[in-house]
Design a protein around this motif. Sequence first.
Motif, PDB file in Angstrom:
ATOM      1  N   ALA A   1       8.328  -4.102  -3.296  1.00 20.28           N
ATOM      2  CA  ALA A   1       7.200  -3.222  -3.601  1.00 20.28           C
ATOM      3  C   ALA A   1       6.069  -3.602  -2.662  1.00 20.28           C
ATOM      4  O   ALA A   1       5.876  -4.785  -2.363  1.00 20.28           O
ATOM      5  N   MET A   2       5.353  -2.603  -2.161  1.00 19.26           N
ATOM      6  CA  MET A   2       4.264  -2.875  -1.226  1.00 19.26           C
ATOM      7  C   MET A   2       3.336  -1.679  -1.130  1.00 19.26           C
ATOM      8  O   MET A   2       3.682  -0.577  -1.546  1.00 19.26           O
ATOM      9  N   THR A   3       2.163  -1.940  -0.577  1.00 17.18           N
ATOM     10  CA  THR A   3       1.207  -0.882  -0.299  1.00 17.18           C
ATOM     11  C   THR A   3       1.160  -0.715   1.212  1.00 17.18           C
ATOM     12  O   THR A   3       0.967  -1.701   1.932  1.00 17.18           O
ATOM     13  N   VAL A   4       1.358   0.519   1.684  1.00 19.39           N
ATOM     14  CA  VAL A   4       1.445   0.777   3.125  1.00 19.39           C
ATOM     15  C   VAL A   4       0.601   1.980   3.527  1.00 19.39           C
ATOM     16  O   VAL A   4       0.293   2.838   2.711  1.00 19.39           O
ATOM     17  N   GLY A   5       0.279   2.021   4.804  1.00 19.34           N
ATOM     18  CA  GLY A   5      -0.389   3.168   5.388  1.00 19.34           C
ATOM     19  C   GLY A   5       0.644   4.086   6.029  1.00 19.34           C
ATOM     20  O   GLY A   5       1.852   3.843   5.957  1.00 19.34           O
ATOM     21  N   ALA A   6       0.164   5.121   6.693  1.00 25.11           N
ATOM     22  CA  ALA A   6       1.052   6.136   7.277  1.00 25.11           C
ATOM     23  C   ALA A   6       1.989   5.545   8.319  1.00 25.11           C
ATOM     24  O   ALA A   6       3.191   5.840   8.332  1.00 25.11           O
ATOM     25  N   GLU A   7       1.462   4.695   9.197  1.00 26.90           N
ATOM     26  CA  GLU A   7       2.295   4.136  10.268  1.00 26.90           C
ATOM     27  C   GLU A   7       3.396   3.241   9.699  1.00 26.90           C
ATOM     28  O   GLU A   7       4.546   3.293  10.148  1.00 26.90           O
ATOM     29  N   ALA A   8       3.064   2.437   8.711  1.00 25.74           N
ATOM     30  CA  ALA A   8       4.067   1.570   8.084  1.00 25.74           C
ATOM     31  C   ALA A   8       5.092   2.399   7.310  1.00 25.74           C
ATOM     32  O   ALA A   8       6.282   2.069   7.307  1.00 25.74           O
ATOM     33  N   LEU A   9       4.658   3.474   6.678  1.00 28.09           N
ATOM     34  CA  LEU A   9       5.580   4.355   5.964  1.00 28.09           C
ATOM     35  C   LEU A   9       6.595   4.955   6.940  1.00 28.09           C
ATOM     36  O   LEU A   9       7.792   5.001   6.656  1.00 28.09           O
ATOM     37  N   GLU A  10       6.111   5.385   8.101  1.00 36.41           N
ATOM     38  CA  GLU A  10       7.012   5.928   9.122  1.00 36.41           C
ATOM     39  C   GLU A  10       7.977   4.864   9.625  1.00 36.41           C
ATOM     40  O   GLU A  10       9.163   5.137   9.845  1.00 36.41           O
ATOM     41  N   ALA A  11       7.492   3.631   9.805  1.00 39.29           N
ATOM     42  CA  ALA A  11       8.356   2.537  10.260  1.00 39.29           C
ATOM     43  C   ALA A  11       9.420   2.214   9.215  1.00 39.29           C
ATOM     44  O   ALA A  11      10.584   1.973   9.561  1.00 39.29           O
ATOM     45  N   LEU A  12       9.046   2.222   7.951  1.00 35.33           N
ATOM     46  CA  LEU A  12      10.021   1.978   6.889  1.00 35.33           C
ATOM     47  C   LEU A  12      11.087   3.067   6.868  1.00 35.33           C
ATOM     48  O   LEU A  12      12.279   2.790   6.727  1.00 35.33           O
ATOM     49  N   ALA A  13      10.657   4.306   7.015  1.00 40.03           N
ATOM     50  CA  ALA A  13      11.594   5.430   6.997  1.00 40.03           C
ATOM     51  C   ALA A  13      12.584   5.352   8.152  1.00 40.03           C
ATOM     52  O   ALA A  13      13.724   5.790   8.027  1.00 40.03           O
ATOM     53  N   ALA A  14      12.164   4.756   9.270  1.00 43.56           N
ATOM     54  CA  ALA A  14      13.035   4.666  10.444  1.00 43.56           C
ATOM     55  C   ALA A  14      13.913   3.421  10.430  1.00 43.56           C
ATOM     56  O   ALA A  14      14.838   3.311  11.232  1.00 43.56           O
ATOM     57  N   SER A  15      13.660   2.498   9.537  1.00 43.75           N
ATOM     58  CA  SER A  15      14.397   1.237   9.525  1.00 43.75           C
ATOM     59  C   SER A  15      15.839   1.417   9.060  1.00 43.75           C
ATOM     60  O   SER A  15      16.091   2.039   8.025  1.00 43.75           O
ATOM     61  N   PRO A  16      16.795   0.831   9.783  1.00 45.33           N
ATOM     62  CA  PRO A  16      18.189   0.917   9.349  1.00 45.33           C
ATOM     63  C   PRO A  16      18.473   0.093   8.090  1.00 45.33           C
ATOM     64  O   PRO A  16      19.472   0.314   7.417  1.00 45.33           O
ATOM     65  N   ASP A  17      17.586  -0.844   7.753  1.00 41.61           N
ATOM     66  CA  ASP A  17      17.769  -1.661   6.560  1.00 41.61           C
ATOM     67  C   ASP A  17      17.211  -1.009   5.300  1.00 41.61           C
ATOM     68  O   ASP A  17      17.408  -1.527   4.199  1.00 41.61           O
ATOM     69  N   VAL A  18      16.504   0.094   5.442  1.00 40.78           N
ATOM     70  CA  VAL A  18      15.897   0.768   4.294  1.00 40.78           C
ATOM     71  C   VAL A  18      16.788   1.930   3.866  1.00 40.78           C
ATOM     72  O   VAL A  18      17.059   2.834   4.645  1.00 40.78           O
ATOM     73  N   ALA A  19      17.223   1.867   2.610  1.00 38.86           N
ATOM     74  CA  ALA A  19      18.082   2.922   2.067  1.00 38.86           C
ATOM     75  C   ALA A  19      17.271   3.991   1.340  1.00 38.86           C
ATOM     76  O   ALA A  19      17.756   5.097   1.136  1.00 38.86           O
ATOM     77  N   GLY A  20      16.034   3.665   0.966  1.00 45.12           N
ATOM     78  CA  GLY A  20      15.217   4.647   0.273  1.00 45.12           C
ATOM     79  C   GLY A  20      13.807   4.146   0.057  1.00 45.12           C
ATOM     80  O   GLY A  20      13.545   2.946   0.075  1.00 45.12           O
ATOM     81  N   ILE A  21      12.903   5.084  -0.109  1.00 47.43           N
ATOM     82  CA  ILE A  21      11.501   4.776  -0.375  1.00 47.43           C
ATOM     83  C   ILE A  21      11.073   5.688  -1.517  1.00 47.43           C
ATOM     84  O   ILE A  21      11.362   6.884  -1.495  1.00 47.43           O
TER      85      ILE A  21
END
Length: 160
Positions: A119-139
């Motif tokens: 769980a974390m608090t993120v801004g737009a750029e971090a949200l985009e980075a999370l969405a592009a990460s191969p290790d992230v299955a969902g947000i």
Amino acid sequence: MSRQTLCRLTVIVILCVLGAHPVCPVSHAVAGNPADKEGETMGRAGYERLLLKTQNEGTVRVIVRLGVPFSAEAAPSARDATDRRSAITKAQDRVLRELAARGLKPAALHKYRYTPYMAMTVGAEALEALAASPDVAGIEEDVPARPSSYLQFDFTYFLV
């Protein structure tokens, strides 16, 4: 596995089944890749809503589901439990290193030990980075959810 750990996992599984645990994907899930990843429940519109929220409010609180295989077995062997926790920790660290490599540091970070979530608090750029990460299955957006009316206990002790 200690009795306390087994009790915590049991409570988490029960709350997930009831839809009352905050780390369980409910109706606010957004797949890691907004285009079309398996398990997507909110799709591009949900991702855009989260992105718009970060642009309007600056940040958004999210729960990140990692692409680590997980099953809530009643009694996994000690080796399996250790391997699972190690895989979860490694995936969490990879995601955080990816963010750090872009100069991004999430606020209010919480790394879960026994389930493949953060769980974390993120801004737009971090949200985009999370969405592009191969290790992230969902947000999914981390929103308060009221437990079912028949759950009158404070399970906070078991969830940490």
